[in-house]
Design a protein around this motif. Structure first.
Motif, PDB file in Angstrom:
ATOM      1  N   GLU A   1       0.829  -1.214   0.000  1.00  0.00           N
ATOM      2  CA  GLU A   1       0.000   0.000   0.000  1.00  0.00           C
ATOM      3  C   GLU A   1       0.862   1.263   0.000  1.00  0.00           C
ATOM      4  OE1 GLU A   1      -2.372   2.115   3.613  1.00  0.00           O
ATOM      5  OE2 GLU A   1      -3.006   0.052   3.164  1.00  0.00           O
ATOM      6  N   GLN A   2       2.000   1.221   0.694  1.00  0.00           N
ATOM      7  CA  GLN A   2       2.811   2.416   0.906  1.00  0.00           C
ATOM      8  C   GLN A   2       3.965   2.581  -0.100  1.00  0.00           C
ATOM      9  OE1 GLN A   2       2.145   4.796   3.081  1.00  0.00           O
ATOM     10  NE2 GLN A   2       0.393   3.766   3.974  1.00  0.00           N
ATOM     11  N   PHE A   3       4.347   1.507  -0.786  1.00  0.00           N
ATOM     12  CA  PHE A   3       5.497   1.577  -1.686  1.00  0.00           C
ATOM     13  C   PHE A   3       5.114   1.119  -3.089  1.00  0.00           C
ATOM     14  CE2 PHE A   3       7.401   1.094   2.519  1.00  0.00           C
ATOM     15  CZ  PHE A   3       8.364   2.091   2.507  1.00  0.00           C
ATOM     16  N   ASN A   4       5.782   1.696  -4.086  1.00  0.00           N
ATOM     17  CA  ASN A   4       5.638   1.209  -5.451  1.00  0.00           C
ATOM     18  C   ASN A   4       6.197  -0.203  -5.523  1.00  0.00           C
ATOM     19  OD1 ASN A   4       4.544   3.629  -6.439  1.00  0.00           O
ATOM     20  ND2 ASN A   4       6.586   4.506  -6.733  1.00  0.00           N
ATOM     21  N   PRO A   5       5.726  -1.007  -6.488  1.00  0.00           N
ATOM     22  CA  PRO A   5       6.246  -2.376  -6.609  1.00  0.00           C
ATOM     23  C   PRO A   5       7.766  -2.381  -6.764  1.00  0.00           C
ATOM     24  CG  PRO A   5       4.334  -2.062  -8.030  1.00  0.00           C
ATOM     25  CD  PRO A   5       4.693  -0.698  -7.486  1.00  0.00           C
ATOM     26  N   ILE A   6       8.413  -3.331  -6.073  1.00  0.00           N
ATOM     27  CA  ILE A   6       9.863  -3.498  -6.169  1.00  0.00           C
ATOM     28  C   ILE A   6      10.113  -4.937  -6.611  1.00  0.00           C
ATOM     29  CG2 ILE A   6      12.065  -3.365  -4.966  1.00  0.00           C
ATOM     30  CD1 ILE A   6      10.713  -1.577  -2.880  1.00  0.00           C
ATOM     31  N   ALA A   7      10.726  -5.098  -7.783  1.00  0.00           N
ATOM     32  CA  ALA A   7      10.966  -6.436  -8.318  1.00  0.00           C
ATOM     33  C   ALA A   7      12.433  -6.803  -8.158  1.00  0.00           C
ATOM     34  CB  ALA A   7      10.566  -6.502  -9.792  1.00  0.00           C
ATOM     35  N   ASP A   8      12.679  -8.084  -7.899  1.00  0.00           N
ATOM     36  CA  ASP A   8      14.063  -8.550  -7.863  1.00  0.00           C
ATOM     37  C   ASP A   8      14.529  -8.844  -9.290  1.00  0.00           C
ATOM     38  OD1 ASP A   8      13.023 -11.022  -8.599  1.00  0.00           O
ATOM     39  OD2 ASP A   8      13.097 -11.847  -6.565  1.00  0.00           O
ATOM     40  N   ALA A   9      15.744  -9.349  -9.426  1.00  0.00           N
ATOM     41  CA  ALA A   9      16.336  -9.562 -10.755  1.00  0.00           C
ATOM     42  C   ALA A   9      15.521 -10.546 -11.604  1.00  0.00           C
ATOM     43  CB  ALA A   9      17.774 -10.063 -10.612  1.00  0.00           C
ATOM     44  N   GLN A  10      14.811 -11.458 -10.956  1.00  0.00           N
ATOM     45  CA  GLN A  10      14.007 -12.442 -11.683  1.00  0.00           C
ATOM     46  C   GLN A  10      12.561 -11.989 -11.877  1.00  0.00           C
ATOM     47  OE1 GLN A  10      16.061 -13.522  -8.947  1.00  0.00           O
ATOM     48  NE2 GLN A  10      17.616 -13.853 -10.516  1.00  0.00           N
ATOM     49  N   GLY A  11      12.252 -10.751 -11.438  1.00  0.00           N
ATOM     50  CA  GLY A  11      10.893 -10.238 -11.584  1.00  0.00           C
ATOM     51  C   GLY A  11       9.975 -10.597 -10.429  1.00  0.00           C
ATOM     52  N   GLY A  12      10.527 -11.213  -9.376  1.00  0.00           N
ATOM     53  CA  GLY A  12       9.720 -11.569  -8.207  1.00  0.00           C
ATOM     54  C   GLY A  12       9.452 -10.367  -7.318  1.00  0.00           C
ATOM     55  N   ASP A  13       8.601 -10.549  -6.326  1.00  0.00           N
ATOM     56  CA  ASP A  13       8.203  -9.477  -5.419  1.00  0.00           C
ATOM     57  C   ASP A  13       9.224  -9.341  -4.294  1.00  0.00           C
ATOM     58  OD1 ASP A  13       6.978  -7.668  -3.753  1.00  0.00           O
ATOM     59  OD2 ASP A  13       5.122  -8.802  -3.497  1.00  0.00           O
ATOM     60  N   LEU A  14      10.057  -8.294  -4.371  1.00  0.00           N
ATOM     61  CA  LEU A  14      11.104  -8.095  -3.370  1.00  0.00           C
ATOM     62  C   LEU A  14      10.509  -7.765  -1.998  1.00  0.00           C
ATOM     63  CD1 LEU A  14      14.137  -8.182  -3.099  1.00  0.00           C
ATOM     64  CD2 LEU A  14      14.226  -5.760  -3.668  1.00  0.00           C
ATOM     65  N   LEU A  15       9.355  -7.093  -1.976  1.00  0.00           N
ATOM     66  CA  LEU A  15       8.714  -6.785  -0.697  1.00  0.00           C
ATOM     67  C   LEU A  15       8.323  -8.084   0.025  1.00  0.00           C
ATOM     68  CD1 LEU A  15       6.426  -3.771  -1.677  1.00  0.00           C
ATOM     69  CD2 LEU A  15       8.575  -3.700  -0.412  1.00  0.00           C
ATOM     70  N   ALA A  16       7.799  -9.040  -0.714  1.00  0.00           N
ATOM     71  CA  ALA A  16       7.434 -10.328  -0.114  1.00  0.00           C
ATOM     72  C   ALA A  16       8.672 -11.046   0.410  1.00  0.00           C
ATOM     73  CB  ALA A  16       6.709 -11.200  -1.137  1.00  0.00           C
ATOM     74  N   ASP A  17       9.787 -10.954  -0.345  1.00  0.00           N
ATOM     75  CA  ASP A  17      11.031 -11.572   0.108  1.00  0.00           C
ATOM     76  C   ASP A  17      11.500 -10.949   1.424  1.00  0.00           C
ATOM     77  OD1 ASP A  17      11.025 -13.157  -2.127  1.00  0.00           O
ATOM     78  OD2 ASP A  17      12.485 -11.955  -3.236  1.00  0.00           O
ATOM     79  N   MET A  18      11.335  -9.609   1.545  1.00  0.00           N
ATOM     80  CA  MET A  18      11.759  -8.933   2.777  1.00  0.00           C
ATOM     81  C   MET A  18      10.914  -9.371   3.970  1.00  0.00           C
ATOM     82  SD  MET A  18      12.413  -5.031   1.541  1.00  0.00           S
ATOM     83  CE  MET A  18      13.704  -4.596   0.389  1.00  0.00           C
ATOM     84  N   VAL A  19       9.616  -9.529   3.743  1.00  0.00           N
ATOM     85  CA  VAL A  19       8.715  -9.892   4.840  1.00  0.00           C
ATOM     86  C   VAL A  19       8.905 -11.349   5.255  1.00  0.00           C
ATOM     87  CG1 VAL A  19       6.280 -10.244   5.469  1.00  0.00           C
ATOM     88  CG2 VAL A  19       6.988  -8.131   4.326  1.00  0.00           C
ATOM     89  N   HIS A  20       9.043 -12.227   4.272  1.00  0.00           N
ATOM     90  CA  HIS A  20       9.076 -13.662   4.580  1.00  0.00           C
ATOM     91  C   HIS A  20      10.486 -14.237   4.655  1.00  0.00           C
ATOM     92  CE1 HIS A  20       4.758 -14.073   4.418  1.00  0.00           C
ATOM     93  NE2 HIS A  20       4.754 -13.362   3.306  1.00  0.00           N
ATOM     94  N   GLY A  21      11.498 -13.454   4.276  1.00  0.00           N
ATOM     95  CA  GLY A  21      12.868 -13.941   4.324  1.00  0.00           C
ATOM     96  C   GLY A  21      13.518 -13.667   5.666  1.00  0.00           C
TER      97      GLY A  21
END
Length: 200
Positions: free
Chosen positions: A122-142
């Motif tokens: 909601e607060q940030f524009n989409p951030i994709a990793d090098a493979q096009g995945g959701d970097l925000l999800a990686d930050m939350v679940h990693g």
């Protein structure tokens, strides 16, 4: 984490610490008397006792669950309420909880992680990793970016209806105290120009 060459496990295999994420060749670990690996370790692998200790401490805090906000931090929020002309009940109780995407044992923890990810989207524009995945999800679940020398808090967000009420300052103080408890030396908080006031 472990990276294999085409020849399988050997002296040139790269080991990645499951806490600080530093990388080491197996032969370098042996040469510097850090570890003498003969085969791929089962489970997590840590490059040093500090990383092992930090991981153990964080796991205990995650499992412990929510904690009541200390009175001095609750006063920060009450003062912000008063400045905005809002009423904060004397019985107002605020709790905080450390979550870890890989140690989300219960449904409530998984729900809170999902809410955190929704808030970041909601607060940030989409951030994709090098493979096009959701970097925000990686930050939350990693795993958190955390080692003995430094921890990183890459993104923070507050729901719009709670902004300016002191919640972030209180949470930041909780994070600082937690890092002091597990003896991490520094906290890196990247901030856009003009956002310094968020941290003070």
């Amino acid at each position: 984490m472990h990276e294999f060459s085409t020849y399988g496990f050997g002296s040139h295999t790269v080991m990645i610490c499951d806490k600080c994420e530093r990388e080491f060749h197996v032969e370098c670990l042996k040469a510097h008397n850090m570890d003498n690996l003969k085969a791929l370790p089962k489970g997590n692998w840590f490059c040093c006792n500090d990383c092992k200790s930090i991981n153990s401490s964080l796991r205990k805090i995650v499992v412990h669950g929510e904690e009541k906000l200390l009175d001095d931090l609750l006063r920060i929020i009450k003062r912000r309420y008063e400045r905005k002309g809002l009423v904060c009940s004397e019985n107002h109780v605020i709790k905080w909880r450390l979550l870890h995407g890989r140690i989300a044992y219960d449904a409530e923890a998984r729900s809170l992680l999902s809410q955190a990810l929704s808030l970041l989207h909601e607060q940030f524009n989409p951030i994709a990793d090098a493979q096009g995945g959701d970097l925000l999800a990686d930050m939350v679940h990693g795993p958190p970016e955390l080692g003995k020398e430094v921890a990183e808090l890459p993104l923070v967000a507050t729901r719009r209806n709670c902004q300016g009420q002191g919640y972030f300052q209180a949470l930041y103080a909780c994070v600082e105290r937690l890092l002091c408890l597990i003896q991490v030396n520094s906290l890196v908080i990247p901030a856009a120009e003009g956002a310094e006031s968020l941290w003070t």
